[in-house]
Design a protein around this motif. Structure first.
Motif, short mmCIF file in Angstrom:
data_model
loop_
_atom_site.label_atom_id
_atom_site.label_comp_id
_atom_site.label_asym_id
_atom_site.label_seq_id
_atom_site.Cartn_x
_atom_site.Cartn_y
_atom_site.Cartn_z
N THR A 289 0.85 -1.18 0.00
CA THR A 289 0.00 0.00 0.00
C THR A 289 0.89 1.23 0.00
OG1 THR A 289 -1.72 -1.14 1.25
CG2 THR A 289 -1.77 1.26 1.25
N VAL A 290 0.73 2.06 -1.03
CA VAL A 290 1.56 3.25 -1.15
C VAL A 290 1.17 4.24 -0.06
CG1 VAL A 290 2.22 5.17 -2.63
CG2 VAL A 290 1.80 2.91 -3.62
N THR A 291 2.18 4.72 0.67
CA THR A 291 1.95 5.66 1.76
C THR A 291 2.50 7.04 1.41
OG1 THR A 291 4.04 5.30 2.92
CG2 THR A 291 2.25 3.74 3.37
N ILE A 292 2.15 7.98 2.26
CA ILE A 292 2.65 9.34 2.07
C ILE A 292 4.17 9.38 2.19
CG2 ILE A 292 2.49 10.10 4.47
CD1 ILE A 292 1.26 12.72 3.40
N VAL B 181 4.51 16.91 1.15
CA VAL B 181 3.58 16.07 0.38
C VAL B 181 2.15 16.28 0.87
CG1 VAL B 181 2.90 13.69 -0.14
CG2 VAL B 181 5.32 14.34 -0.16
N SER B 182 1.98 16.29 2.19
CA SER B 182 0.64 16.49 2.76
C SER B 182 0.05 17.81 2.34
CB SER B 182 0.71 16.40 4.29
OG SER B 182 -0.55 16.64 4.85
N ARG B 183 0.88 18.86 2.34
CA ARG B 183 0.39 20.19 1.97
C ARG B 183 -0.04 20.23 0.51
NH1 ARG B 183 5.54 22.58 5.21
NH2 ARG B 183 4.54 22.81 7.24
N VAL B 184 0.75 19.61 -0.35
CA VAL B 184 0.42 19.62 -1.78
C VAL B 184 -0.85 18.82 -2.05
CG1 VAL B 184 1.16 18.89 -4.08
CG2 VAL B 184 2.80 19.99 -2.53
N LEU B 185 -0.91 17.60 -1.53
CA LEU B 185 -2.04 16.72 -1.84
C LEU B 185 -3.33 17.14 -1.14
CD1 LEU B 185 -0.31 13.22 -1.80
CD2 LEU B 185 -0.72 14.75 -3.72
N SER B 186 -3.20 17.91 -0.05
CA SER B 186 -4.41 18.35 0.66
C SER B 186 -4.95 19.66 0.11
CB SER B 186 -4.11 18.51 2.15
OG SER B 186 -3.22 19.59 2.37
N GLY B 187 -4.16 20.30 -0.80
CA GLY B 187 -4.61 21.58 -1.33
C GLY B 187 -4.38 22.72 -0.35
N SER B 188 -3.46 22.53 0.59
CA SER B 188 -3.18 23.55 1.59
C SER B 188 -2.69 24.83 0.91
CB SER B 188 -2.12 23.05 2.57
OG SER B 188 -1.63 24.08 3.37
N THR B 189 -2.99 25.96 1.54
CA THR B 189 -2.51 27.26 1.03
C THR B 189 -1.09 27.56 1.48
OG1 THR B 189 -3.48 28.38 2.94
CG2 THR B 189 -4.84 28.21 0.96
N TYR B 190 -0.50 26.67 2.29
CA TYR B 190 0.87 26.88 2.74
C TYR B 190 1.80 26.93 1.51
CZ TYR B 190 4.98 26.42 5.72
OH TYR B 190 6.17 26.63 6.38
N ALA C 209 8.30 23.85 -8.29
CA ALA C 209 9.10 22.66 -8.61
C ALA C 209 8.79 21.52 -7.66
CB ALA C 209 10.59 23.01 -8.55
N LYS C 210 8.71 21.83 -6.36
CA LYS C 210 8.39 20.79 -5.38
C LYS C 210 6.99 20.25 -5.59
CE LYS C 210 11.45 21.97 -1.52
NZ LYS C 210 11.50 22.36 -0.09
N ARG C 211 6.05 21.16 -5.88
CA ARG C 211 4.67 20.74 -6.10
C ARG C 211 4.59 19.78 -7.29
NH1 ARG C 211 0.06 22.76 -4.20
NH2 ARG C 211 1.18 24.53 -3.28
N GLU C 212 5.30 20.11 -8.35
CA GLU C 212 5.30 19.25 -9.55
C GLU C 212 5.90 17.89 -9.23
OE1 GLU C 212 7.11 19.18 -14.10
OE2 GLU C 212 7.20 21.02 -12.90
#
Length: 353
Positions: free
Chosen positions: A7-10, A24-33, A38-41
């Protein structure tokens, strides 16, 4: 990577993207942080390549329900909280929930804002290590139908949440008992501000152990730093440990301390580093014991004797109760999970008696 039996994890996404779990959590959750383009991509590419829980996102869109569990910790800097996150993450993903991880940066106002944002985004599960003195934000989350687990807080255990605790009173007592069993009678307690309930309980355990053995206690045995924050350029607790070591060296000129109880492992690392720089041998001159047993404690020199706090196990059990509550009509509110710390003996404590 073969994901058929895995099972692929964060964590997998973070490794593949070459970044942190929090990013990773910030990007995948749509956080405004703010996260760089480049990191997002890199994160999105890694998540797509690994197949990180794509069905969960689809289910959220179809049902208008956020299949997520919010996790709020005081800091990403202390690996103890990483153990909590990993325990929650494993159970949450097994139950097909997305863990959303946030840091309050040791700021109560930030914590309240994060809870409010979880409410706005229809996140119904919250697992939190709170630094707030008020339960109002958590109570609001519960009043909106949310399910909450509190790992630590500065307010009384609430009836409408799951309380998941480590017995810090027992841990403080056991750590001090061990030092006394090794012949130590003049012991200092070094800590960040005693402004949190778990630290106060640890200190109370320290005092109880001294009383159990007929050893006098004095307030001068307690040494603290007067501030607490997430440092931008260094680990706060390492820096605090070094400052505490300076206070200890001054105190030791007047009182022959032979041992230190440090409030956590990172603090202990800073203390040991500074003492060794000043020619103090550990454990020959001063013994050190602490709490957490984070993964690096066997790697420092000398390896650190510490109280193992089973954070990952506690987090897994607590998350199972949260997901059960979210998936059924069964209400686990009011349950208290409690685990005991275990002494891990390494090389930082000498027997002098």
């Amino acid at each position: 990577m073969n994901t058929a039996s895995h099972t692929v994890t964060i964590n997998d996404v973070a490794k593949a993207a070459g970044t942190s779990v929090s990013t990773v959590s910030r990007v995948l959750s749509g956080s405004t942080y703010p996260v760089s383009a480049a990191k997002r991509e890199n994160v999105l590419r890694a998540a797509t390549t690994l197949g990180y829980e794509p069905n969960l996102l689809g289910r959220m869109l179809k049902t208008n329900v956020n299949q997520s569990i919010g996790i709020i910790i005081p800091s990403f800097q202390n690996p103890f909280y990483t153990q909590l996150i990993m325990g929650i993450e494993k159970e949450a993903i097994n139950c097909r929930y997305v863990p959303l991880v946030f840091s309050s940066q040791r700021n109560p106002e930030t914590e309240r804002n994060l809870i409010n944002n979880l409410i706005k985004n229809r996140v119904m599960g919250l697992m939190i290590s709170s630094i707030d003195d008020s339960p109002l934000a958590v109570e609001q989350f519960v009043s909106m139908g949310g399910k909450v687990c509190i790992f630590e807080s500065n307010y009384a255990d609430a009836e409408k949440v799951i309380n998941a605790k480590t017995d810090m009173l027992g841990a403080g007592r056991a750590a001090t008992d061990y030092l006394i069993s090794q012949g130590h009678r003049t012991i200092a307690f070094l800590s960040t501000p005693i402004n949190r309930a778990n630290r106060q309980m640890t200190l109370d355990g320290f005092k109880l152990a001294l009383a159990d053995h007929g050893i006098g206690f004095s307030e001068e045995n307690i040494m603290t730093v007067s501030y607490e924050f997430d440092a931008d350029t260094d680990l706060f607790e390492l820096e605090a440990g070094r400052k505490l070591a300076e206070k200890f060296l001054i105190a030791r000129e007047k009182k022959p301390y032979t041992a230190i109880v440090a409030i956590n492992d990172l603090i202990a690392y800073g203390i040991m580093q500074r003492l060794q720089e000043q020619g103090v041998r550990i454990p020959e001159d001063v013994s050190v014991i602490s709490f957490d047993n984070i993964p690096y404690s066997s790697l420092v020199h000398p390896p650190l004797t510490t109280m193992h706090m089973p954070a990952r196990l506690l987090a897994q059990r607590a998350c199972r109760l949260i997901t059960d509550s979210l998936n059924s009509s069964e209400d686990h509110s009011g349950i208290t999970l409690s685990v005991s710390a275990e002494l891990v003996v390494r090389k930082s404590v000498a027997c002098i008696g």
